[in-house]
Design an enzyme around this catalytic site. Structure first.
Site, PDB file in Angstrom:
ATOM      1  N   GLY A  16      71.109  26.381  47.170  1.00 44.10           N
ATOM      2  CA  GLY A  16      71.730  25.119  47.585  1.00 44.10           C
ATOM      3  C   GLY A  16      71.409  24.736  49.015  1.00 44.10           C
ATOM      4  N   ALA A  17      70.174  24.947  49.443  1.00 43.56           N
ATOM      5  CA  ALA A  17      69.822  24.745  50.860  1.00 43.56           C
ATOM      6  C   ALA A  17      69.119  23.425  51.126  1.00 43.56           C
ATOM      7  CB  ALA A  17      68.954  25.896  51.357  1.00 43.56           C
ATOM      8  N   SER A  18      69.218  22.468  50.212  1.00 44.86           N
ATOM      9  CA  SER A  18      68.562  21.182  50.467  1.00 44.86           C
ATOM     10  C   SER A  18      69.381  20.307  51.409  1.00 44.86           C
ATOM     11  CB  SER A  18      68.315  20.435  49.148  1.00 44.86           C
ATOM     12  OG  SER A  18      69.533  20.232  48.448  1.00 44.86           O
ATOM     13  N   ILE A  21      75.536  23.128  54.683  1.00 39.28           N
ATOM     14  CA  ILE A  21      75.605  24.442  55.329  1.00 39.28           C
ATOM     15  C   ILE A  21      74.365  25.266  55.020  1.00 39.28           C
ATOM     16  CG2 ILE A  21      76.853  26.643  55.337  1.00 39.28           C
ATOM     17  CD1 ILE A  21      79.438  24.984  54.898  1.00 39.28           C
ATOM     18  N   ASP A  73      67.962  25.503  39.219  1.00 43.80           N
ATOM     19  CA  ASP A  73      69.349  25.352  38.802  1.00 43.80           C
ATOM     20  C   ASP A  73      69.862  26.779  38.652  1.00 43.80           C
ATOM     21  OD1 ASP A  73      71.757  25.119  37.451  1.00 43.80           O
ATOM     22  OD2 ASP A  73      71.078  23.508  36.139  1.00 43.80           O
ATOM     23  N   TYR A 167      88.902  25.469  40.259  1.00 40.33           N
ATOM     24  CA  TYR A 167      88.040  25.609  41.435  1.00 40.33           C
ATOM     25  C   TYR A 167      88.325  26.917  42.159  1.00 40.33           C
ATOM     26  CZ  TYR A 167      86.219  24.953  46.159  1.00 40.33           C
ATOM     27  OH  TYR A 167      85.576  25.130  47.362  1.00 40.33           O
TER      28      TYR A 167
END
Length: 408
Positions: A16-18, A21, A73, A167
């Site tokens: 998730g580094a696009s 954080i 994904d 969550y």
């Protein structure tokens, strides 16, 4: 926080580094000359979210690192394993894994579709487990191996479950990976830790949840990347299994001034989820108290009636069309009040609403007045335990957005 060069030549796999954080951690490490593997879904520009894996890769390389952008994904086992193998083929190994990718929906049990439940648990808990499982064989032979999960301390107080149990379960799944894997791989020298922000962070998720209204009360992503840098440059055999808070990590290495991390210097900062009030410093509490300053009136009943006369100004056909919600306010010692933004051109007044409320707020009179006179944001009141919310959280956030736009 100055770079030390300790991550030069290290290969760091970040999910998730696009953006957000994850990207901030990538850029911080890139300044040392690290090799960054960006594992994220966004290959094409998203209409509502900034950045792709390719724009992030360009920034990494401009910062001084090498980058391998991978369309991943993290729910897909094959995609994760292929990205890890490609990283090893290109850079020769993996030294650090940052499990950053996460999905969020702050909805109650009845308002959480199973599709959303599955997304959160498959990305947060399962994705973290899968990425760790794929990287650990290579971490075992690295010189200073680390796994860092962007996840909270395991706080078992019911308040952190009741409003968004799905969550919380999914996020705590990431933290349970820390608890178990730290012990499982301690003898092999792999440090497994968690990092979580003390305050809300300016990210796309926060902008989505608050409609952009709470961003002024956030800190920049750089506080998390600076704290992550400190953790990832430690001796992996020295500390593992810790649930770390960004500000505490930085204070430990001598940082004293945090004002430059604030999106708006001097603004009140929202505490993040899962942290108890005792985790907020005395200085922070005093700061909130000093800035509260709610105007007192001789007659509290008259004040509420007068205030609701102003609140009626929120009512309009446009507001009803855009909000479609009925709100009930249970004010301690002053009974129920309502705001109807669901029928006709809207209405507000004393007593329970004519039909069942979509959202019920419970709070004392002082905080109610502060909230509706712009002295206290509903999100801040909720995060600090001054406001209890029952019902649809998204509709609750719509009210805050409407209040800010109307400048009540």
């Amino acid at each position: 926080m100055l770079n030390t060069g300790k991550l030069a030549g290290k290969t760091i796999f970040i999910s998730g580094a696009s953006r957000g954080i994850g990207k901030a951690i990538a850029l911080k490490a890139a300044k040392d000359g690290a090799n960054i593997v960006i594992a994220a879904k966004t290959a094409q520009p998203h209409p509502k979210l900034p950045g792709t894996i390719y724009t992030a890769a360009k920034e990494v390389e401009e910062a001084g690192g090498q980058c391998l952008p991978c369309v991943v994904d993290i729910r897909d086992e094959t995609a994760v394993k292929n990205a890890v193998e490609n990283a090893v083929e290109k850079f020769g190994g993996i030294d650090v894994l940052v499990n950053n990718a996460s999905a969020i929906s702050l909805t109650g049990t009845l308002a959480t579709p199973m599709k959303r439940y599955d997304l959160m648990n498959n990305v947060n808990a399962r994705g973290t487990f899968l990425c760790s499982q794929a990287c650990i064989p290579y971490l075992k032979v690295a010189k200073n191996p680390h796994i860092l999960n962007i996840s909270p301390p395991l706080n078992m107080k019911p308040m952190w479950f009741k409003g968004h149990v799905a969550y919380t379960m999914a996020k705590y799944g990431m933290s349970m990976c820390v608890l178990g894997m730290a012990e499982e791989f301690k003898e092999e020298g792999i440090a497994v830790n968690a990092l979580w922000p003390k305050t809300a962070i300016e990210t796309a998720a926060m902008e989505m949840l608050s409609g952009g209204e709470a961003l002024d009360n956030c800190r920049k992503v750089e506080i998390m990347s600076d704290a992550a840098y400190v953790v990832l440059t430690r001796d992996s055999k020295s500390r593992t299994g810790e649930f770390l808070i960004d500000e505490d990590v930085l204070r430990e290495v001598g940082v004293k001034d945090f004002e430059h991390y604030a999106c708006v210097p001097g603004a009140d900062l929202l505490p993040d989820f899962f942290l108890d009030s005792e985790d907020i410093s005395v200085e922070d509490i005093d700061k909130f108290k000093q800035k509260k300053a709610v105007k007192q009136a001789s007659s509290e009943g008259d004040e509420l009636s007068s205030l609701f006369g102003t609140i009626k100004g929120l009512c309009s056909e446009d507001a009803v069309s855009n909000t479609q919600a009925i709100y009930q306010f249970n004010v301690t010692e002053h009974g129920a009040w309502f705001l109807d933004l669901k029928t006709g051109s809207g209405d507000a007044g004393q007593g329970e609403p004519p039909t069942a409320a979509d959202v019920t707020f419970s709070l004392d009179k002082e905080n109610f007045v502060a909230m509706f006179t712009g002295k206290l944001k509903p999100t801040a009141a909720f995060m600090k335990g001054k406001l209890k919310i029952k019902g649809d959280m998204l509709k609750a956030m719509k009210l805050e957005s409407l209040m800010n736009k109307s400048k009540l």
